[in-house]
Design a protein around this motif. Structure first.
Motif, mmCIF file in Angstrom:
data_model
loop_
_atom_site.group_PDB
_atom_site.id
_atom_site.type_symbol
_atom_site.label_atom_id
_atom_site.label_comp_id
_atom_site.label_asym_id
_atom_site.label_seq_id
_atom_site.Cartn_x
_atom_site.Cartn_y
_atom_site.Cartn_z
ATOM 1 N N SER B 81 0.845 -1.189 0.000
ATOM 2 C CA SER B 81 0.000 0.000 0.000
ATOM 3 C C SER B 81 0.884 1.243 0.000
ATOM 4 O O SER B 81 1.909 1.299 0.684
ATOM 5 C CB SER B 81 -0.890 -0.024 1.244
ATOM 6 O OG SER B 81 -1.498 1.227 1.412
ATOM 7 N N GLY B 143 -7.663 3.824 -2.646
ATOM 8 C CA GLY B 143 -8.332 3.983 -1.367
ATOM 9 C C GLY B 143 -9.176 5.255 -1.337
ATOM 10 O O GLY B 143 -9.035 6.136 -2.197
ATOM 11 N N SER B 145 -8.897 7.750 0.440
ATOM 12 C CA SER B 145 -8.105 8.967 0.630
ATOM 13 C C SER B 145 -7.673 9.601 -0.690
ATOM 14 O O SER B 145 -7.384 10.795 -0.740
ATOM 15 C CB SER B 145 -6.876 8.669 1.496
ATOM 16 O OG SER B 145 -6.141 7.599 0.956
ATOM 17 N N ARG B 163 -12.837 4.856 4.317
ATOM 18 C CA ARG B 163 -11.684 4.422 5.096
ATOM 19 C C ARG B 163 -12.140 3.276 5.990
ATOM 20 O O ARG B 163 -13.201 3.359 6.627
ATOM 21 C CB ARG B 163 -11.227 5.615 5.935
ATOM 22 C CG ARG B 163 -9.999 5.393 6.773
ATOM 23 C CD ARG B 163 -9.822 6.673 7.609
ATOM 24 N NE ARG B 163 -8.862 6.491 8.671
ATOM 25 C CZ ARG B 163 -7.570 6.776 8.541
ATOM 26 N NH1 ARG B 163 -7.102 7.240 7.407
ATOM 27 N NH2 ARG B 163 -6.747 6.598 9.561
ATOM 28 N N CYS B 177 -2.235 0.147 7.999
ATOM 29 C CA CYS B 177 -3.600 0.391 7.515
ATOM 30 C C CYS B 177 -3.660 1.408 6.381
ATOM 31 O O CYS B 177 -2.827 2.291 6.281
ATOM 32 C CB CYS B 177 -4.473 0.925 8.646
ATOM 33 S SG CYS B 177 -4.821 -0.273 9.921
ATOM 34 N N HIS B 178 -4.715 1.247 5.570
ATOM 35 C CA HIS B 178 -5.142 2.246 4.579
ATOM 36 C C HIS B 178 -4.084 2.479 3.492
ATOM 37 O O HIS B 178 -3.179 1.675 3.311
ATOM 38 C CB HIS B 178 -5.535 3.558 5.279
ATOM 39 C CG HIS B 178 -6.314 3.374 6.535
ATOM 40 N ND1 HIS B 178 -7.493 2.656 6.570
ATOM 41 C CD2 HIS B 178 -6.078 3.773 7.816
ATOM 42 C CE1 HIS B 178 -7.948 2.654 7.819
ATOM 43 N NE2 HIS B 178 -7.118 3.311 8.591
ATOM 44 N N GLY B 406 -7.133 -2.520 4.683
ATOM 45 C CA GLY B 406 -7.824 -1.331 4.201
ATOM 46 C C GLY B 406 -8.851 -1.696 3.155
ATOM 47 O O GLY B 406 -8.912 -2.836 2.699
ATOM 48 N N TYR B 407 -9.671 -0.708 2.815
ATOM 49 C CA TYR B 407 -10.658 -0.879 1.753
ATOM 50 C C TYR B 407 -10.180 -0.129 0.518
ATOM 51 O O TYR B 407 -9.723 1.020 0.618
ATOM 52 C CB TYR B 407 -12.012 -0.298 2.168
ATOM 53 C CG TYR B 407 -12.656 -0.964 3.356
ATOM 54 C CD1 TYR B 407 -12.415 -2.302 3.661
ATOM 55 C CD2 TYR B 407 -13.534 -0.252 4.184
ATOM 56 C CE1 TYR B 407 -13.028 -2.906 4.756
ATOM 57 C CE2 TYR B 407 -14.148 -0.851 5.272
ATOM 58 C CZ TYR B 407 -13.895 -2.172 5.559
ATOM 59 O OH TYR B 407 -14.489 -2.764 6.634
#
Lengths: 271, 434
Positions: B81, B143, B145, B163, B177-178, B406-407
């Motif tokens: 990520s 993501g 963001s 998120r 994460c994320h 994360g998504y």
């Protein structure tokens, strides 16, 4: 399966991996190297003076003064690190971190700046570290005289521009360098200045590489402007003040500088 | 025959192998008992590279969907990520285009260009001068963001992309994460995935900053033509993926995985899919000290076969119709909670494509390992979030702890050489004035 066309690699974002390189002779490097030697000796002279004041304060038990002098003293060491590192025994004695040693802070081999930083900022004391102060002063003096006698290898000087950025990428970006005092941004600035100095000195030789020069300058400017936001007095704010956004901006610029500057030796015909 | 005669070595080894095998297997040859086979090729030296005839396997890069979603899962996977460092749309476009061209090369393989040896080489070199595709797929997702105010993409955010927020049993570590962009690599080799990651890092230092990365693998089974399909086992020893929808069934994938024109999503997103990634630590020492019957009760399946308690083989569909009190399959068994096999539950099916990970030893001296959970669905709410909410409080939670992930939304595929990842997203949000 279709064979790969070299075109697949042509989109390298670096834009610098083109095999065309400037014709640079060893003679062309004489002046930049001699200018760089001057730069190093000036910083060394300052380092020796400041280390004297710093270690005197430690030995006098003046903890506030010693704390205040810690970061401004180190910055000169950080700016000439590619040369200082040629003497690996002294570099380890002067600048190793606790995690370079198996027993960390308790390790008898843990000496130098970070050992004193640990006493001052983590243990909040000057008790029992007089010997470390003496040793640091002695090592810095020794470094000064060894460098005075040194013929600067051109590949080390030129390679130093990238090496300093690798230093930043490896330890300063994460705040691991000055973990007790959180003065990492001072060190960052020292590495940055040292790297940029080398680049400025050889820049006139990069006549065929305007795009490369512009890109490197642009990233140096990004780092400079971002660091400047954290200036405080003659130095820098604590590492924990660094915002996550700025940390990312710095990391990107530093990684790109490290990548681009890694071609500098080759571009100047050095092995 | 003289054992020291080099001419006879191969033969004698083979014969010894056969004899040993017979001795060990005894009269059990007719059963399914494994006949141990010594794999040593006497022609190989200890440090010779292991050989495989699968290194030239390649997946197509171009298509309406990205690969690595319904592509059969190979043995090795990785998720990386990144934060996006681009400062404007032009930078983001350069990022997508560079990523597209790198992926096109990496998935096809080929010769690495030779540069002047005074320069750093063009790549890491870990796959040698000619890169074998080794069945690599690289799947790029974005993501929530990325849809903030930096690039003017806010209006085009997929409907249920948010998120990831913590579920009750989660202990999320911010460092795991994320991310703005997620890249999933899967291939026949861990080194192939690592080569791809290092290539991306080296080629996009000013545009992407690595945030977290997790590698994983699944155990390889011997080929058994004609036998029931078997899902790979997770690090708890259970088959994982038994209830997956059939990834070869295109209408089913269009119903459950790929965003359709009528899905209520922005038009650019058609052909994409939602991806949920979860790094789920398993407390394996404790699990290994749990009685088998309890382990099976917790999952709701037989450990050895993967069969539900109401069936004989893994692919048998569990039948809860005569078991309203959970006397056969506990009401809070993992598979019963996740998929109660009601008609309504068909809407919540997700396509799982996980890997097992092992990260050495945790600070408490226990093994740091678990599941790199990855799943795909047409709608994140209807899919993963619904299923995970059904699982909240399950007895398995005692043995697992989600710590990261994360998504993301998997971008639609790259259809040809003029196309690039994210092109339709950028086009959908282009300001009409320019």
């Amino acid at each position: 399966m279709k064979p790969l066309l070299p075109a697949a690699f042509a989109v390298l974002s670096l834009g610098i991996a083109s095999p065309a390189m400037a014709e640079v002779s060893a003679l062309d490097l004489v002046q930049p190297i001699s200018d760089y030697k001057l730069y190093v000796s000036e910083h060394l002279a300052t380092l020796v003076d400041n280390t004297k004041a710093f270690t005197d304060a430690v030995k006098a038990g003046d903890i506030d003064k010693a704390k205040a002098l810690f970061a401004p003293t180190r910055i000169d060491y950080e700016s000439i690190e590619p040369i200082a590192e040629l003497f690996s025994d002294l570099d380890a004695a002067i600048d190793s971190r606790a995690d370079d040693h198996e027993q960390a802070e308790k390790d008898p081999g843990f000496t130098g700046f970070h050992r004193l930083e640990y006493a001052l900022f983590a243990e909040n004391t000057t008790e029992g570290v007089g010997e470390f102060a003496d040793k640091l002063m002695q090592d810095v003096t020794d470094l000064n005289s060894r460098i005075a006698d040194l013929t600067f290898p051109p590949n080390v000087v030129v390679g130093g521009a990238a090496a300093l950025m690798e230093e930043v990428a490896a330890t300063k970006i994460s705040g691991e360098e000055d973990r007790y005092s959180h003065t990492d941004l001072w060190d960052f600035k020292g590495n940055f200045d040292g790297s940029r100095k080398i680049f400025e000195l050889v820049k006139p030789l990069l006549t065929d590489d305007a795009d490369f020069v512009a890109k490197v300058d642009d990233n140096f400017n990004t780092v400079d402007a971002t660091l400047a936001k954290y200036k405080e007095g003659d130095g820098y704010q604590s590492y924990d003040k660094l915002s996550e956004d700025d940390r990312r901006v710095l990391a990107g610029a530093v990684n790109t500088l490290a990548e681009d500057l890694s071609t500098l030796q080759g571009k100047l015909g050095l092995e | 025959m003289r054992a020291d005669d080099p001419e006879d070595k191969g033969l004698s080894t083979n014969r010894r192998r056969l004899l040993l095998g017979l001795g060990a297997a005894g009269g059990l040859l007719a059963s399914s008992s494994a006949l141990a086979v010594t794999a040593t090729d006497p022609a190989s030296q200890v440090a010779d590279a292991p050989e495989s005839d699968e290194t030239q396997e390649a997946q197509a890069f171009h298509g309406v969907h990205q690969s690595g979603v319904v592509t059969p899962r190979p043995a090795f996977g990785m998720v990386a990520s990144f934060d996006v460092l681009a400062r404007d749309r032009a930078g983001l476009e350069r990022l997508f285009k560079t990523l597209t061209s790198r992926i096109a090369f990496l998935m096809r393989g080929g010769e690495v260009p030779e540069l002047d040896p005074k320069l750093p080489p063009a790549d890491s070199g870990i796959l040698g001068p000619v890169v074998a595709p080794n069945n690599l797929t690289i799947t790029v997702s974005v993501g929530a963001s990325l849809f903030d105010d930096r690039f003017g993409l806010a209006a085009a955010k997929p409907r249920t992309l948010d998120r990831m927020s913590a579920f009750k049993n989660d202990a999320l570590n911010a460092r795991l994460c994320h991310g703005d962009i997620c890249v999933q690599m899967s291939s026949n080799g861990a080194d192939t995935n690592m080569y791809a990651l290092r290539d991306i890092i080296k080629n996009l230092p000013d545009l992407l900053l690595l945030r977290w990365q997790q590698e994983g693998s699944v155990p390889v089974l011997p080929a058994k033509p004609g036998a029931h399909h078997e899902s790979a086992r997770n690090f708890l020893g259970f088959r994982d993926g038994s209830a997956n929808p059939d990834s070869r069934d295109e209408p089913e994938m269009n119903r459950l995985v790929w965003v359709q024109p009528e899905s209520g999503e922005p038009e650019w997103a058609v052909g994409g899919t939602y991806q949920a990634v979860r790094i789920i630590r398993n407390f394996v020492e404790r699990w290994d000290r749990t009685p088998l019957r309890e382990q099976e009760r917790i999952f709701g399946r037989r450990k050895a076969t993967g069969a539900p308690f109401t069936g004989q083989v893994e692919s048998d569909v569990p039948d809860y119709s005569n078991d309203p009190k959970g006397e056969v399959t506990a009401l809070d068994a993992h598979i019963r909670l996740a998929n109660p096999r009601t008609h309504a539950a068909r809407e919540n099916l997700i396509l799982r494509r996980p890997f097992n990970y092992s990260n050495g030893v945790a600070s408490n001296g226990q093994l740091d390992q678990g599941l790199l959970f990855i799943c795909y669905q047409q709608d994140l709410e209807r899919g993963f979030i619904t299923v995970q909410n059904l699982l909240n409080g399950e007895p398995l939670e005692e043995y697992i702890k989600p710590v990261g992930g994360g998504y993301f939304f998997v971008l639609p595929g790259v259809v040809d050489d003029t196309d690039y990842l994210g092109r339709n997203l950028l086009a959908a949000t282009a300001s009409p004035a320019t």
